[in-house]
Design an enzyme around this catalytic site. Sequence first.
Site, short mmCIF file in Angstrom:
data_model
loop_
_atom_site.label_atom_id
_atom_site.label_comp_id
_atom_site.label_asym_id
_atom_site.label_seq_id
_atom_site.Cartn_x
_atom_site.Cartn_y
_atom_site.Cartn_z
N SER A 129 0.85 -1.19 0.00
CA SER A 129 0.00 0.00 0.00
C SER A 129 0.89 1.24 0.00
CB SER A 129 -0.91 0.02 1.23
OG SER A 129 -1.57 1.28 1.38
N TYR A 139 -2.00 -0.62 10.20
CA TYR A 139 -2.06 -0.98 8.79
C TYR A 139 -0.78 -0.54 8.07
CZ TYR A 139 -3.92 -1.34 4.01
OH TYR A 139 -4.12 -1.66 2.69
#
Length: 244
Positions: free
Chosen positions: A139, A152
């Site tokens: 990501s 995350y």
Amino acid sequence: MKRVVVITGAGRGIGLATAKRFALAGDHLVLNYFDSREQLDAVIGIAQENGGDGIAVQADISDPEAATGVIRAAESRYGRVDVLVNNAGRLVSASVAETTWAQWKQMIDTNLGGTWACMQAVLPGMLARGEGRIINISSELGLIGFPTYAAYCASKGGVIALTKAVAKEVAPSGILVNSVAPGPIETDMLINDTIEYNDETREAVPLKRFGKPEEIAAMVEALAGPAGNYMVGQVISPNGGTAI
């Protein structure tokens, strides 16, 4: 020869779009899902229409034994794995103070641990053959960090570091490991995130839109094909300009 492609988290979003892309190429697919397989039979049908094949394998890849089982299912049915796409992931958006240990562990175990487990299981076969491709979906938040996404970000930053380390280790043996680090993509994960899924966030993207799963799938397919022949340990981030 048809490629054997394993995709984790193939039931929706980026994983599903990637599965469709390889299905259209007529590859043999091993599609892992956790709780959503409604569309996978149709994707396998597309692969078969184009001369390939496929199976769906339910597993929670945060469990190392289950993750290994996905790879073993592919090897049992097709004898090898040519391409591994580590896509399965989880997201919890909360401040550091509000993030529970269980939430932290869930994201680390799935996003980073699942990637590790699948790579560890698939590499012996690839090393024995002297070829293979591994594409890890990380990501942009693993590159830049973001408030309320610390766990995350940590998990996806770990995926990026893992990608680079393993790429250096196995490239001399003919295995190419790279990562795709998407920006905000129109998937269930984003839509269900009430903090980030809104018009203000969309307008903050220089392209003034969220990305499409199909755009990420195209990058994955490129890395798995001839366009990726000289790519080692790279992080490609299709993000609409949110991280430059």
